[in-house]
Design a protein around this motif. Structure first.
Motif: not given
Lengths: 212, 219
Positions: B185, B187, B126, B182, B123-124
């Motif tokens: 999700g 940060s 980066t 990740a 989901k994240n």
């Protein structure tokens, strides 16, 4: 003209508890050919490896100097040309690729003119684009000479330089050794009388077997 | 530049001999196939897929990355390297080679996971990319120094996983945690501690490797 010297200060080498040699003190200098002789197992290869900084002595010191400036061990590799039966080149590359890679890794420009000159002298010029895998043992030995001489080192160490060479190959190598000794320091470790005959001074390793 | 030349020599050699690439490709293929057969039609959780990803990466690194030094030792060319380069050049060249292999290997593994496992959802992206980047660097550094150590040993095959386990464990555990974040999700700022641990691991391993390599390399 460079003046390269190597000093052996009280060198002692043991493998485990077995004494190889003890108390070698000697000084080598440019424009001479020196020999190291002794029967099989006497430590000829061990001594040349210690001089080339490939292995460490148990005790004692080897000091390399170029024009009286001591050379640090991690800078020695570009000062030495080394030939021995236990040295292997990369079989998957051609002769010229090997020489090109070695020059690049040394950080020096590949001297194609000198490479071709040496390849020609040692009768490998027609096979320079063949993989080393397909070379005979004599051809590999001749390629090792080119590997040792390409970067024009001031110290050339030859361990059994004529092994696997035929008579014309030996003669060519002897001519090259004499020519190199006009400016450089050459050390030969061998049992062959014809190799030792080139030397002005010889270290007999059998004399360094007993503890003083 | 000298290190890059050594890397170029190794890469050209690898393309001709395929020592490491074949071992890695076969290992990745077989491992992922075995995982898929064992799962069958069962549904596995996202976290478990993330865990499996790093397990596959860990064992793939075991099978291919030791070649950097072992192949030199087996071919008898270690002395040739001694005669043409300083230890730091040799370590740097081998490290660049292993970095390339690790990134290639892990891109392939992650890509296969992304297309073959429905539960592999990041989901994240980066955050995962940061973990992937620093994780790969850590794996490459550790594998290179371990490969240098085991190349001098007689039982190379068994020693590599044994030695790798304690060295790579902190890295893999951190990577597992970051992959979980990740997938949730989270940060980047909430995963700062794990990222810092990862970066510290890389810096410590790199420094220790450069300091130790001289001693390992000298006979």
């Amino acid at each position: 003209m460079t003046n390269y010297t190597v000093e052996l200060n009280n060198l002692v080498k043991y493998f485990g508890r077995r004494l190889i040699f003890d108390g070698i003190n000697f000084s080598f200098s440019s424009r001479h050919i020196y020999g190291i002789s002794g029967p099989n197992g006497s430590g000829k290869s061990t001594l040349v490896k210690i001089i080339a900084n490939l292995i460490s002595p148990t005790r004692g010191k080897v000091i390399h100097k170029n024009n009286s400036n001591e050379i640090e061990p991690f800078r020695l590799h570009n000062q030495i040309g080394f030939v021995s039966p236990y040295l292997f080149l990369y079989d998957e590359f051609t002769a010229e690729e090997n020489l090109l890679h070695f020059s690049n890794i040394r950080g020096i420009n590949f001297n194609k003119e000198r490479s071709d000159y040496l390849l020609n002298e040692l009768k490998l010029i027609d096979r320079k684009n063949d993989l080393v895998r397909g070379y005979s043992s004599g051809m590999k030995q001749r390629l090792k000479f080119i590997f040792a001489l390409l970067h024009q080192p001031p110290l050339i160490i030859l361990d059994e330089p004529t092994s696997n060479l035929d008579n014309p190959g030996k003669e060519k190598v002897y001519t090259l050794i004499r020519k190199e000794a006009e400016n450089n320091l050459v050390i030969i470790a061998s049992n062959e009388d014809s190799d030792i005959a080139l030397c002005s001074q010889v270290i007999e390793l059998e004399k360094f077997k007993r503890a003083n | 530049m000298k290190a890059y030349s050594l890397f170029k020599k190794d890469w050209q050699s690898e393309l001709r001999t395929r020592y490491a690439i074949n071992a890695l490709a076969m290992f990745i293929l077989v491992t992922i196939s075995v995982i898929m057969f064992s799962i069958g039609s069962e549904k596995i959780t996202e976290y478990l897929t993330g865990g499996l990803l790093w397990v596959v990466i860990f064992f793939s690194a075991m099978s291919g990355l030791s070649r950097a030094f072992v192949s030199e030792e087996e071919r008898g060319t270690t002395m040739t390297l001694h005669l043409i380069a300083a230890p730091s050049t040799i370590f740097s060249g081998k490290l660049i080679f292993n970095l390339l292999l690790v990134f290639l290997m892990n891109f392939v593994i992650t890509f296969l996971f992304a297309i073959l496992f429905n539960s592999f959802i990041i989901k994240n992206f980066t955050l995962f990319a940061i973990a992937f980047l620093f994780g790969n660097i850590g794996i490459a550094i550790s594998s290179t120094i371990i490969a240098a150590i085991i190349s001098k040993a007689s039982s190379k095959g068994t020693l590599y996983p044994v030695l790798s386990f304690p060295i790579l464990l902190p890295l893999i555990l951190t990577l597992l945690e970051l992959t979980k974040h990740a997938m949730d999700g989270n940060s980047i700022s909430s995963s700062f501690v794990e990222i810092a641990v990862l970066v510290c691991y890389d810096v410590v391993m790199l420094t220790a490797s450069y300091l130790l390599f001289d001693f390992i390399w000298e006979e």
